[in-house]
Every structure is written in C-alpha cells, then in structure tokens.
Design a protein around this motif. Structure first.
Motif: not given
Length: 291
Positions: A64-71
C-alpha cells in the motif's frame, strides 16, 4: 499493485504449492511407515507453506502507498510477516521435540522402504530448486520475506539429508536414531527462526543501513558542501530513508543553499540503490570554521 509486490506475490504462490506437495508426500508416507523423523520433516515443510500464506498476506499490506497515518509507507508490515514466520517455525520445533521424547522408550519400529528414500530424495531436489530460485528473487527484488523464506527452505535440504541418514540407520537396526534425528531437526528449525527474528528486529529497531563515511564522501563531491554531520539512515534494502546536516557558506543565498541540497540528494540517490528520501538540514558556516 506495485510491479515489485506483484512479482513477490506470484513467486510465493508458486512456492506455496510446491511446499504443500512436498509436505503431503512426507507426512502421509511418514505416517504410513511410522517414521517420526519423516513426519517431522513433513510438518517442517507444511509450515513452509503456512509461512508462504503469511508472507502473501504481509506483502498485500506492505504494497500500500504512504498515507496520512503511515507517511513512510507500509514496508515494515513485510518485516512483521517475516517475524511471524519465525514464530511459527519455533512453535513447530517444540512440537517435534515433544513427539520425539514420547517416542523414546516405546517399542515402535519405523518401516523403511525404497519409496521412503525416493520421496526424501525427490523432495530434496524440489527444495533445492525452491531455495535457489527464492533467494535469487529475494535479492533481485530486495524482499525480506523471500529471503527469510529461502533461509527456511534451505534448512529443509539439510533436514531431509539427516532424515535419509536416519532411514539408513533404521534399516541397519538402530530405530533409536529416528527420534534423535527428529530432535536435531527441531534444533535446525529453532536456529532458522532465531536468524530471521534477529534480522527482522534490526529493521524494526531502525538499525543504520549505510556507512556515514560513504555518505559524506558523496556529499563532499558536491561543490559548496563544507560540512557533513549528524547522518542517520533507517529502513530496509530498497526502501532506505536518510537525514543529515550539511554546512554551506554563511554568505550565500537561500536559493543557492537549496540548490546545493538538491544536488546532494540526487547524488545520494544515484550512488546508493534503494534510497527513497533524503532530508537535509542546511547549516550556515564560515570558511574558517569549516577548515
């Protein structure tokens, strides 16, 4: 899904079916002939298949690409999957030891046939193909899961070889060697599990990934860099994050400083494979203090 993760997933699905085929052959014939060491080796291979399933699930999350919770992305989920594989390995080892000790003192004598040898030799050939293919693919794709699983499968080859030696000993009239070899197999499994946990823990604890001196050499090759300090790296092969402080002349403009930092970042990414991001803090220094 990222191309890299798709390739890893396809490799693990292929190896899953091979491991299941190998385990069924060993366990079923081991039960038929009452050979504990053969059954133990079969359960070892069965958990290879279980670890493949865990690995497939792990990379589905890791891709999965980076997101707000996992930058910083989800790559460490792949590392967690590797640790879970190791825990499964060690739990199987204790089950084998328990079965081996219950066999000591019993009068059960395993039956050894030509088919026993053919199954063990055939599965060794399959395991050799699997571990070679998986390790090379893991290095090429920089995948912790593939490399960890290949280490596990490699141990299968030595385990199967010890089972063959045990079958020869049983045939020669020494059935006591059957549970003894099962205990040795458990030791090999525990060692493989420990190696995987040790390697994965270094990633989760953010162990340094690159030599600071090598990084400084690259940074100093960029004109305008006077100092290179406070270097930190973390991550895994193919997904490394780096931050540092660079000293530049105090009398140059912000634009020039910014240009120097970008040149350093690009050079570092070109020189070190797998560097995803470089954070540079610019420090103004005088010529006198730099020298």
């Amino acid at each position: 899904m990222d191309i890299r993760y798709r390739k890893i997933r396809n490799i693990m699905i292929l190896i899953l079916f091979l491991n299941l085929a190998v385990s069924v052959a060993k366990i079923s014939y081991g039960m038929l002939t009452n050979t504990l060491s053969m059954q133990s080796d079969g359960y070892h291979s069965l958990f290879d298949g279980v670890s493949n399933i865990v690995g497939i699930v792990g990379i589905q999350v890791a891709c999965k690409p980076p997101d707000a919770e996992h930058p910083y992305g989800h790559r460490k989920f792949e590392t967690l999957a590797s640790i879970f594989i190791a825990v499964l390995l060690i739990s199987v080892a204790f089950k084998i030891v328990s079965s081996a000790f219950s066999r000591f003192g019993s009068n059960d004598v395993p039956e050894v046939t030509l088919i026993s040898f053919l199954i063990m030799i055939g599965t060794m050939i399959v395991n050799y193909f699997v571990t070679t293919y998986e390790y090379r693919s893991g290095k090429k794709l920089q995948s912790e899961v593939l490399i960890a699983d290949s280490m596990h499968t490699k141990s299968d080859i030595y385990v199967s070889l010890s089972v063959i030696v045990g079958l020869i000993a049983i045939k020669a009239g020494f059935p006591i060697l059957d549970p003894l070899i099962a205990v040795v197999i458990a030791g090999v499994i525990i060692h493989a599990g420990y190696s995987i946990i040790k390697q994965s823990a270094s990633v989760l604890c953010d162990q340094s990934q690159l030599d600071p001196e090598d990084i400084c050499k690259v940074a100093y090759s960029v004109e305008g860099v006077l100092q290179c300090t406070t270097i930190r790296t973390r991550g895994v092969a193919g997904n490394i994050f780096m931050d540092m402080r660079l000293g530049v002349r105090h009398d140059i403009s912000i634009t020039e400083s910014h240009t120097i930092s970008h040149l350093v970042e690009n050079k570092l990414k070109e020189h070190f494979d797998g560097v995803q991001d470089v954070v540079i803090h610019i420090e103004p220094v005088s010529i006198e203090s730099a020298s």
